[in-house]
Scaffold this motif. Sequence first.
Motif, PDB file in Angstrom:
ATOM      1  N   UNK A 248       0.823  -1.204   0.000  1.00  6.74           N
ATOM      2  CA  UNK A 248       0.000   0.000   0.000  1.00  6.74           C
ATOM      3  C   UNK A 248       0.858   1.255   0.000  1.00  6.74           C
ATOM      4  N   UNK A 249       1.902   1.236   0.814  1.00  4.43           N
ATOM      5  CA  UNK A 249       2.783   2.403   0.910  1.00  4.43           C
ATOM      6  C   UNK A 249       3.429   2.682  -0.438  1.00  4.43           C
ATOM      7  N   UNK A 250       3.828   1.618  -1.105  1.00  2.00           N
ATOM      8  CA  UNK A 250       4.449   1.812  -2.416  1.00  2.00           C
ATOM      9  C   UNK A 250       3.442   2.420  -3.393  1.00  2.00           C
ATOM     10  N   UNK A 251       2.214   1.894  -3.343  1.00  2.00           N
ATOM     11  CA  UNK A 251       1.190   2.395  -4.263  1.00  2.00           C
ATOM     12  C   UNK A 251       0.883   3.866  -4.003  1.00  2.00           C
ATOM     13  N   UNK A 252       0.967   4.251  -2.736  1.00  2.00           N
ATOM     14  CA  UNK A 252       0.598   5.611  -2.366  1.00  2.00           C
ATOM     15  C   UNK A 252       1.771   6.586  -2.390  1.00  2.00           C
ATOM     16  N   UNK A 253       2.975   6.045  -2.325  1.00  2.00           N
ATOM     17  CA  UNK A 253       4.135   6.912  -2.186  1.00  2.00           C
ATOM     18  C   UNK A 253       4.382   7.300  -0.736  1.00  2.00           C
ATOM     19  N   UNK A 254       3.941   6.457   0.192  1.00  2.00           N
ATOM     20  CA  UNK A 254       4.156   6.745   1.616  1.00  2.00           C
ATOM     21  C   UNK A 254       5.536   6.265   2.044  1.00  2.00           C
ATOM     22  N   UNK A 255       6.082   6.928   3.023  1.00  2.00           N
ATOM     23  CA  UNK A 255       7.384   6.512   3.542  1.00  2.00           C
ATOM     24  C   UNK A 255       7.301   6.043   4.985  1.00  2.00           C
ATOM     25  N   UNK A 256       6.185   6.404   5.628  1.00  2.00           N
ATOM     26  CA  UNK A 256       6.029   6.014   7.018  1.00  2.00           C
ATOM     27  C   UNK A 256       4.676   5.387   7.203  1.00  2.00           C
ATOM     28  N   UNK A 257       4.628   4.350   8.042  1.00  2.00           N
ATOM     29  CA  UNK A 257       3.354   3.737   8.365  1.00  2.00           C
ATOM     30  C   UNK A 257       3.246   3.552   9.868  1.00  2.00           C
ATOM     31  N   UNK A 258       2.017   3.442  10.343  1.00  2.00           N
ATOM     32  CA  UNK A 258       1.793   3.271  11.766  1.00  2.00           C
ATOM     33  C   UNK A 258       0.779   2.162  11.984  1.00  2.00           C
ATOM     34  N   UNK A 259       1.000   1.445  13.053  1.00  2.00           N
ATOM     35  CA  UNK A 259       0.008   0.442  13.445  1.00  2.00           C
ATOM     36  C   UNK A 259      -0.545   0.872  14.793  1.00  2.00           C
ATOM     37  N   UNK A 260      -1.844   1.104  14.805  1.00  2.00           N
ATOM     38  CA  UNK A 260      -2.487   1.544  16.045  1.00  2.00           C
ATOM     39  C   UNK A 260      -3.094   0.326  16.708  1.00  2.00           C
ATOM     40  N   UNK A 261      -2.487  -0.092  17.795  1.00  2.00           N
ATOM     41  CA  UNK A 261      -2.920  -1.348  18.407  1.00  2.00           C
ATOM     42  C   UNK A 261      -3.271  -1.127  19.868  1.00  2.00           C
ATOM     43  N   UNK A 262      -4.304  -1.807  20.309  1.00  2.00           N
ATOM     44  CA  UNK A 262      -4.730  -1.560  21.685  1.00  2.00           C
ATOM     45  C   UNK A 262      -3.787  -2.214  22.693  1.00  2.00           C
ATOM     46  N   UNK A 296      10.585   2.684   3.292  1.00  2.00           N
ATOM     47  CA  UNK A 296       9.365   2.654   4.103  1.00  2.00           C
ATOM     48  C   UNK A 296       9.664   2.006   5.446  1.00  2.00           C
ATOM     49  N   UNK A 297       9.075   2.587   6.494  1.00  2.00           N
ATOM     50  CA  UNK A 297       9.193   1.949   7.805  1.00  2.00           C
ATOM     51  C   UNK A 297       7.897   2.099   8.579  1.00  2.00           C
ATOM     52  N   UNK A 298       7.779   1.242   9.576  1.00  2.00           N
ATOM     53  CA  UNK A 298       6.535   1.176  10.335  1.00  2.00           C
ATOM     54  C   UNK A 298       6.828   1.386  11.806  1.00  2.00           C
ATOM     55  N   UNK A 299       5.999   2.158  12.472  1.00  2.00           N
ATOM     56  CA  UNK A 299       6.104   2.194  13.925  1.00  2.00           C
ATOM     57  C   UNK A 299       4.752   1.933  14.566  1.00  2.00           C
ATOM     58  N   UNK A 300       4.824   1.612  15.837  1.00  2.00           N
ATOM     59  CA  UNK A 300       3.616   1.165  16.537  1.00  2.00           C
ATOM     60  C   UNK A 300       3.113   2.259  17.465  1.00  2.00           C
ATOM     61  N   UNK A 301       1.816   2.494  17.413  1.00  2.00           N
ATOM     62  CA  UNK A 301       1.159   3.387  18.374  1.00  2.00           C
ATOM     63  C   UNK A 301       0.281   2.543  19.249  1.00  2.00           C
ATOM     64  N   UNK A 302       0.389   2.689  20.537  1.00  2.07           N
ATOM     65  CA  UNK A 302      -0.450   1.876  21.409  1.00  2.07           C
ATOM     66  C   UNK A 302      -1.633   2.681  21.905  1.00  2.07           C
ATOM     67  N   UNK A 303      -2.812   2.172  21.615  1.00  4.69           N
ATOM     68  CA  UNK A 303      -4.032   2.843  22.076  1.00  4.69           C
ATOM     69  C   UNK A 303      -4.396   2.337  23.455  1.00  4.69           C
ATOM     70  N   UNK A 304      -5.134   3.158  24.193  1.00  2.00           N
ATOM     71  CA  UNK A 304      -5.479   2.771  25.556  1.00  2.00           C
ATOM     72  C   UNK A 304      -6.736   1.904  25.609  1.00  2.00           C
ATOM     73  N   UNK A 305      -7.327   1.655  24.450  1.00  2.17           N
ATOM     74  CA  UNK A 305      -8.425   0.704  24.449  1.00  2.17           C
ATOM     75  C   UNK A 305      -9.803   1.289  24.641  1.00  2.17           C
ATOM     76  N   UNK A 306     -10.077   2.418  24.000  1.00  5.92           N
ATOM     77  CA  UNK A 306     -11.448   2.920  23.989  1.00  5.92           C
ATOM     78  C   UNK A 306     -12.071   2.486  22.672  1.00  5.92           C
TER      79      UNK A 306
END
Lengths: 630, 65, 659
Positions: A248-262, A296-306
């Motif tokens: 997806x990042x390649x298709x969009x031209x994104x360089x950064x991605x995030x995973x939002x996980x609880x 491209x690289x990915x980092x993780x965001x941790x959600x508090x679970x709402x």
Amino acid sequence: MASACKVKAGDLGKIADRVNASFGRYKAMLMVCTGTACVSARSFSIRDRLALKIAEKGIADDYLVVGTGCNGFCAVGPIIVVQPEGVFYQRVTDKDLDEILEQHLVGGKPVERLLYEDPATGKVHTRMDEIEFFGKQQLIALRNKGIIDPENIDHYIARGGYAALGKVLEAGDPEAVIREVIDSGIRGRGGGGFPAGIKWQSGRRAAGERGEVPYVVCNADEGDPGAYMDRSIIETDPHTVLEGMLIGAFALGAREGFIYIRKEYPLALVRLEKAIEQARSYGFLGPDVLGSGFAFDVSIHRGAGAFVCGESTALMASMSGRVGEPRAKYVHNVEYGYRDRPTVLNNVETWATIPVIMDRGASWFASIGTGDVAGDPWAGSSGTKAFSLVGNIANTGLVEVPMGITLREIIFDIGGGIPNGRSFKAVQTGGPSGGCIPASKLDLEIDFDSLSEAGSMMGSGGLIVMDDQTCMVDVARYFIDFLVDESCGKCTPCREGLFALKRILERICRGEGEEGDVQFLEELCGTIGATSLCQLGATAVNPVMSTLRYFREEYEEHIRDHRCRAGVCKELITYRIVADPCTGCLACLKPCPTQAITGEKKKVHVIDEEKCIKCGICREVCTFDAVEVV
Amino acid sequence: MIRVNDTNVEWRSGMTVTLALEAMGYDFPLISVFVNEQFVPEIDHDSFEIPDGADVKAIHIHHGG
Amino acid sequence: MADRMEITVNGKTVGVQKDSYLLAAVTDAGFEVPTLCHHKDLTPGGSCRLCLCEVEDGGRKKLVTACNYPVRGPVTVRTDTAEIAQHRKILAEMYLGRWPGVPVVQMIARECGVTTSRFASEITDDAPNACILCGHCVRACDEFMIERVLEFAGRGIKRHLTMPFGEVDHHCVTCSSCAYVCPTGAIEIVDDKNRPLDAKAIRDHGMKVNAEMATLDSKQCRMREVGTANIVDVMDAYDLLPVHNYKFGKHPEAKKLYSTTLKAEYFTQGAADACWRGCSMACAKAVDGFTLKTGPYKGQQVLVDGPEYETAAGAANMGCFDGDFCVEFNFYCDTYGIDTISAATAIAFAMEVFEAGVITTKETGGIELRFGAADEALTLLHQMADGEGFGVDVGQGIRWMKEKWGKDGEHAAFLQDIGMEVKGLEFSEYVTKESLAQQGGYGFAIKGPQHDEAWLIFMDMVNKQIPTFEDKAEALHYFPLFRTWFGLMGLCKIVWNDVVPADNAVQEEAHKIPGHVRNYWKFFEGLTGIELDEQKMLDQSARVYNLQRILCRMLGFGTRKDDMVPYRAAGPVTREEYESRADRYDGQLADVVGVDPAGKSTEEKMKILRDFREGQYEKLADAVYRRRGWTEDGVPKVETLAALGIDLPELVEVIKADQ
Ligand SMILES: Cc1cc2nc3c(=O)[nH]c(=O)nc-3n(C[C@H](O)[C@H](O)[C@H](O)COP(=O)(O)O)c2cc1C
Ligand code: SF4
Ligand code: SF4
Ligand code: FES
Ligand code: FES
């Protein structure tokens, strides 16, 4: 695990061959499920002890123990599958390991008592593929479940992993990727069902027009109670999510991605972190992906679970460190999302499916499911969908089935029907704000649109099955109660309206319903549904609307006759001991928390209505079915 | 010919306020424009066409940093 | 610029700007929709849902909230369908059920045709000043003050207003914006610690300022983003940015010092600090985590307060078009307690003197002090602070250097012409050659050439608003007095003219920004109870201003000769300068002076221009002194003091001989 040298596209095949060859050297591989459910039944210990015992026995060259992600049939875990023959052991404990070792591995005879017995037919199945639960499934997002070690990138590569990415990078045509995704017809698996390819196209356009670098984000918030498809995908096969995001990042031209996980998904988080680390060391993530020059690289965001933080705009707010509240979507995230840059958000399952689409082609994917999506992704629902099956159903667990399968097939064929001899009443689809679908609609071919038409929704794919002892007013009350707490409270209709719904439903359940309540409920649902700021509020009325639509008479009985036919609403029922079947066994006397039951041995017992708090314990403990609810 | 802040500027048909400001090199954000003493709001700068012979005042509001 | 389009509201066509909110178009078309969470000076909240409208876009109808729906196409809008009325009724009922005593809620209920509510419950709060969760206060805190002290906490029905952790937060600047925008009075000001006479009057006008900051600054000078540096870009574009000791007004490399560059590469947004905590402009920007390359703190990471316009322009004046240099120069000036303006102007002067060969490395102690010599400029700055080497000379200022190097007489005239100081103070960073009024703005300023008395370049040179000597003299009377006045009051200049009211352009005397001048008076009246008008204000100020001039006289300054500017401020001193703008100067010779430049040498033309411009300045002085009620030599007349009521014997004594 291979070294930290950077892998080129051409090397993938070599790694796969090497790993597959090494697997081929084993007589058998023991796939121990280490999904969250099995882990909570001590499957880590089973995996480790098994490996230790095999080593002690000196047969480690012949047998490999692999910890896998969730097998899906969580109801009968912990599970061990012995491959390649596919012998399926269930409810395994530490104590069973020696037997498996001696009798099966050494002796060549499967341990019968650990095999699965179909409760309906009484048939014992040796191999996994004989079990009905797995029969009608078609695995795309979960294609590697139970087969690979999620913590070992080589296993993923051995199954063809990252080859789709290699292909995409080699072709070097982002527009073609987007066309392929559009043509596949894939619609977002997170609930909204928006065609992923069209979202990507808008994101790419917005980024191009404004000259900004877009972001890709993976939504792994999964707030629906009872749903765990996304968690399982990550726990089972984290690399497929990363590969999907890379494509997806390649298709969009994104360089950064995030995973939002609880935060409540510790195991998924660990596996994801490991996967990212391994992908970086192989050069699948980083400044020069597969030697292609794409970064491209990915980092993780941790959600508090709402729950509400799963909503796309609230998620962006939460990622930015603000309160997780939705905003109006008149301006979309694909235009102004995270840090006000064009942002494409997709669900875990959506991302996980992308590599397969790129690998096998849009038309193959489009041929699965409903409608003809070739020219228009909105024209149907292609591909497969993962569902979690819970509630009053024999086989609880996780399944992936083609779109268009009927509810009946899922519930009765795969799910094994309703246990304890009870009958099916309704199934709630789509999470807390989904609707309840009655028996008359069991033959509904499920897809995004049919479910909406039936007054429910696909949501993220939770299926809660209810038997005839379920009160539909109480069900509506239960879900509204959940949603009152999970509404962010920003907009008035959702905040005030759901609270009012809750009060009315509680009143009805207490037998204090009034003439006009049903009309007021309908009026209120109309306004909440039409005027809420985000989809939480807009869909929150589904449990009420759908039960009003299909089970209106239950509401009327509660209000007019003060009767709860399912025997659930405490204020409307009385527990009584029926003289005939009661043997006077004393079994119910002690467990009753208020000592409301009196009786002597061999004499009919009696419940004191004044003291009874309607907890139902007596009914549960009575082996003679002597306690009745009226 | 029009006059912008007492300077002669060649007039062209279809000359909008925006074009006249560009011709003068005026790109300060706080400019109030009057064409023949009539105030032209900023949102009309793109569309308001200055007639030939007009007297244009482009008042920069600024008093130093 | 803005795309315009037409939309239909209830059958009526209205013009709107693309991406503007629908609510404005609805109002423009003459219709009203109920609103509770909307506030004219705040970004839309979109939470009450009352402003519901039906939008038909390409055949598809949908309900939207007008306050935050951006119009992007030629839609058809209805504000009053039966469906909308029904939803509004229910919404109003919800409000009335929960907060029946709040007047704005009662009003909305009336508007929506609701008299009773089915939503009364155990949480019904009938206080007339209950919080209705509209969010005005939360947004005001954020958008007016750039603070986020207030937020909602609690999900769903438990939503409530709070400060972090439910405690009084020390980030609260006690600006009272929240209380001001609260529609119910839920936020109460319990104590006005300053005990002003009329707090409401002050607040009414202060909040106007806050609202303008929040709504207009981003479209005007962007000073909340980049501070005063916004005008580096502007001055360069208008040929007013001092380059190479004021020789030129622009430079191709100036972009490296533009606010856009500073913002992108240096400023840390959010580290902004204001002069005082309640300031809603907070124009002071900061560069955080900057690693110093020179000096005693070399290698350390520091926070640098700035750079502001003058510092960046000072770098241009030294020919050092380098952001890193500018920030480091800024840091060390601050650290040493040296004014960045005087330091930059003095170094630029020394650079020109060095390039002209008047001094050499012998005097500079080996420093090759050419324009653009950034490292050398920093070395010199460190020397100034340490009282060492060549720094001792430069550190004592331009007047001192002029005297030292001009002593032999050979270079005295040249040094006089290019030494940019008046009354011993270095010029601030604007090129004044084409603005006679601003030459006066610098020359007649009491403390020396600082533009804080009057900055008239745009009025004079660009707008051509003050063509005659009398016009210029009037400006040089009014602005110094006005600016002295608010300086005396401890009020800041930024809120006067760096953001201007949306309707300023159509006001009488718009250049004075009358709306903001009135604000200042209102603050004064609110504090003191003394009524003010323009004349009273000018009189208050004139008393101080004349007193200051008399004090100068006491110290041996304060006459006409002290108000003269070096010729570099008025015209081209060198051939190079003349020829760089030859078209302009030749044109002026022909049109203004009435001399045909054809066939004349540059030197001849420079001489003619110079005589003319110096003559103009003298005439300006005559006009200014007349307007100020001063003698031809620039000393206040006794009758002027008498008219102002400050003809005290001890003052009259000082100026008696000059009458
Ligand atoms: C209240 C609410 C909760 C949601 N929670 C989730 C979630 O947990 N996971 C998810 O993927 N999408 C969730 N969504 C849907 C997202 O807003 C969004 O549509 C989705 O992540 C987009 O990805 P997709 O197009 O691949 O489905 C939620 C939506 C709402 C309104
Ligand atoms: S609908 Fe509910 S969750 Fe969504 S913004 Fe409104 S209050 Fe929040
Ligand atoms: S305190 Fe006032 S301004 Fe703030 S949310 Fe409540 S009612 Fe609105
Ligand atoms: S966790 Fe083991 S089968 Fe689901
Ligand atoms: S005014 Fe409240 S939503 Fe628009």
